[in-house]
Write a protein that holds these residues in place. Sequence first.
Motif, mmCIF file in Angstrom:
data_model
loop_
_atom_site.group_PDB
_atom_site.id
_atom_site.type_symbol
_atom_site.label_atom_id
_atom_site.label_comp_id
_atom_site.label_asym_id
_atom_site.label_seq_id
_atom_site.Cartn_x
_atom_site.Cartn_y
_atom_site.Cartn_z
ATOM 1 N N PHE A 1 32.174 10.481 39.068
ATOM 2 C CA PHE A 1 33.587 10.756 39.373
ATOM 3 C C PHE A 1 33.693 11.959 40.308
ATOM 4 N N GLU A 2 32.967 13.018 39.994
ATOM 5 C CA GLU A 2 33.062 14.232 40.813
ATOM 6 C C GLU A 2 32.541 13.999 42.226
ATOM 7 N N MET B 1 36.363 11.685 48.610
ATOM 8 C CA MET B 1 37.770 11.435 48.966
ATOM 9 C C MET B 1 38.415 12.697 49.537
ATOM 10 N N TRP C 1 45.710 12.464 45.279
ATOM 11 C CA TRP C 1 45.643 12.260 46.718
ATOM 12 C C TRP C 1 46.882 11.474 47.143
ATOM 13 N N ASP C 2 47.559 11.959 48.116
ATOM 14 C CA ASP C 2 48.688 11.223 48.710
ATOM 15 C C ASP C 2 49.703 10.796 47.652
ATOM 16 N N TYR D 1 45.605 4.084 54.444
ATOM 17 C CA TYR D 1 45.518 3.510 53.094
ATOM 18 C C TYR D 1 45.459 4.656 52.088
ATOM 19 N N SER D 2 46.092 4.443 50.955
ATOM 20 C CA SER D 2 46.134 5.471 49.911
ATOM 21 C C SER D 2 44.725 5.874 49.482
ATOM 22 N N ARG D 3 44.491 7.188 49.456
ATOM 23 C CA ARG D 3 43.150 7.634 49.053
ATOM 24 C C ARG D 3 42.889 7.394 47.570
ATOM 25 N N ALA D 4 43.937 7.494 46.747
ATOM 26 C CA ALA D 4 43.732 7.236 45.313
ATOM 27 C C ALA D 4 43.321 5.775 45.101
ATOM 28 N N ARG D 5 44.006 4.866 45.802
ATOM 29 C CA ARG D 5 43.618 3.453 45.703
ATOM 30 C C ARG D 5 42.252 3.224 46.344
ATOM 31 N N ALA E 1 35.132 11.924 44.027
ATOM 32 C CA ALA E 1 36.318 12.748 44.311
ATOM 33 C C ALA E 1 36.034 13.679 45.495
ATOM 34 N N VAL F 1 44.331 9.897 40.182
ATOM 35 C CA VAL F 1 43.219 9.218 39.535
ATOM 36 C C VAL F 1 42.805 10.055 38.333
ATOM 37 N N LEU G 1 44.065 4.585 37.707
ATOM 38 C CA LEU G 1 44.982 4.949 38.790
ATOM 39 C C LEU G 1 46.358 5.182 38.164
ATOM 40 N N PHE H 1 40.229 10.611 35.046
ATOM 41 C CA PHE H 1 38.918 10.284 34.480
ATOM 42 C C PHE H 1 38.842 10.849 33.071
ATOM 43 N N PHE I 1 39.887 5.368 46.269
ATOM 44 C CA PHE I 1 38.934 5.832 45.253
ATOM 45 C C PHE I 1 38.580 4.684 44.310
ATOM 46 N N MET I 2 39.626 3.985 43.836
ATOM 47 C CA MET I 2 39.386 2.904 42.877
ATOM 48 C C MET I 2 38.557 1.784 43.513
ATOM 49 N N GLU J 1 49.439 10.020 44.687
ATOM 50 C CA GLU J 1 48.949 9.138 43.626
ATOM 51 C C GLU J 1 47.792 9.845 42.926
ATOM 52 N N TYR K 1 28.502 3.742 39.507
ATOM 53 C CA TYR K 1 29.570 4.709 39.217
ATOM 54 C C TYR K 1 29.714 4.911 37.709
ATOM 55 N N ASN K 2 29.760 3.837 36.962
ATOM 56 C CA ASN K 2 29.935 3.962 35.508
ATOM 57 C C ASN K 2 28.722 4.609 34.859
ATOM 58 N N ARG L 1 42.935 13.997 39.400
ATOM 59 C CA ARG L 1 42.939 14.358 40.833
ATOM 60 C C ARG L 1 44.104 13.655 41.520
ATOM 61 N N ALA M 1 30.725 11.392 34.534
ATOM 62 C CA ALA M 1 31.489 12.464 35.182
ATOM 63 C C ALA M 1 30.872 12.867 36.527
#
Lengths: 288, 88
Positions: A251-252, A258, B12-13, A227-231, A255, B17, B28, B19, A233-234, B15, A243-244, B10, A248
Amino acid sequence: MKVSEVAEQQLRRYLRHGSLQLALGPFVYRVRSSIPEVARGIQLLYADYPIDPELAFSDFHVTLDTPRAFKPFPLDQAYALFEWGLNWCVSTYANHYLKIHAAVVERGGCAAILPAPPGSGKSTLCAGLVSRGWRLLSDELALVSLTDARIVPIPRPVSLKNESLDVIREFAPDAVFGPISADTHKGRVGHMKVPEASVGRHSEPARPAWIIFPQYKAGVPTALTPYSRARGFMRLAENAFNYNLLGARGFEALAAVMDSCECFECTYSDLGEAVALFDSLETSRTCS
Amino acid sequence: MTPRIKVDLRCWDEEYVLFLDPPGDTHLLDPFSAHLITALQKGEAPVASLAERVAGTLDTWVDDELVHHVEGTLLSLRSHGIVEIAHR
């Protein structure tokens, strides 16, 4: 001193006086209750956990006697409420971690994070893995350190609901369960005791190596799909409690998680097959 | 992009993200949008200049299709509050 080393009467006395101080991972809970079911549940499920009645500081004070903060619950749900209360303390207040709604298990120093909404089979899979040698870091909350992105353990009894209780009883006949609460707002709820080996390592963080989104579906073949790591992450951010709030820093930290992980979706209908699939996971990274 | 906003991007793969701090939003992004954000981080610029920057990153040439793609992507990024478009 462990809970199991305290006589039943003494444990009840500690509970009545609010001097039972349970050390769970990075937190100390001071518990007060005169409800026998809560005492029985703690004696059974927290037998291997350290306590220290002399500790001067506790992170959380948990009282189960008169319903004030929460709506009244039937007495036979007292133990389940105790566990939910401990979750609530951490998920609401412990904002020096990034907190993700996820189970976390570890093997060979590498942790697998299993984020998922209720009903996805996360806890069933977690209980299955833990009963076959994986270390439990948490059934409910992945606590991500904001300094090094490692997962801080908080290994508490695994919460199982409805059919999952029967699945695990069949899959792991030696598993120990605490009081079963029927007719809760989640249905029938029970908690599985954590293996002593996991409790003994409750202060040992682990490096995350895999993020796996589990989904139980009757009849589907067991599969682990990249599975996509960027997705990923979300989805992890959506599953996080704070998270919110962390901005920062959150987020860090996420990241960094990930960066150290591979990401998968796992569908399963057979618990044994799913556990075998997890056992076959390999990582090229060093997790120590 | 507003200079006072800190951008963290950032990958990854293939794609991305993104901030933005403030306001603390996470997005995204597809690779083209991410390249456009990177081009914008070098400073505000007209669409044609942005297209040149992106073309340099992608090792391609500027043509009408690329310029239209930049315009469309800018509008999409604006709709998500990621960029501001100044009309001069």
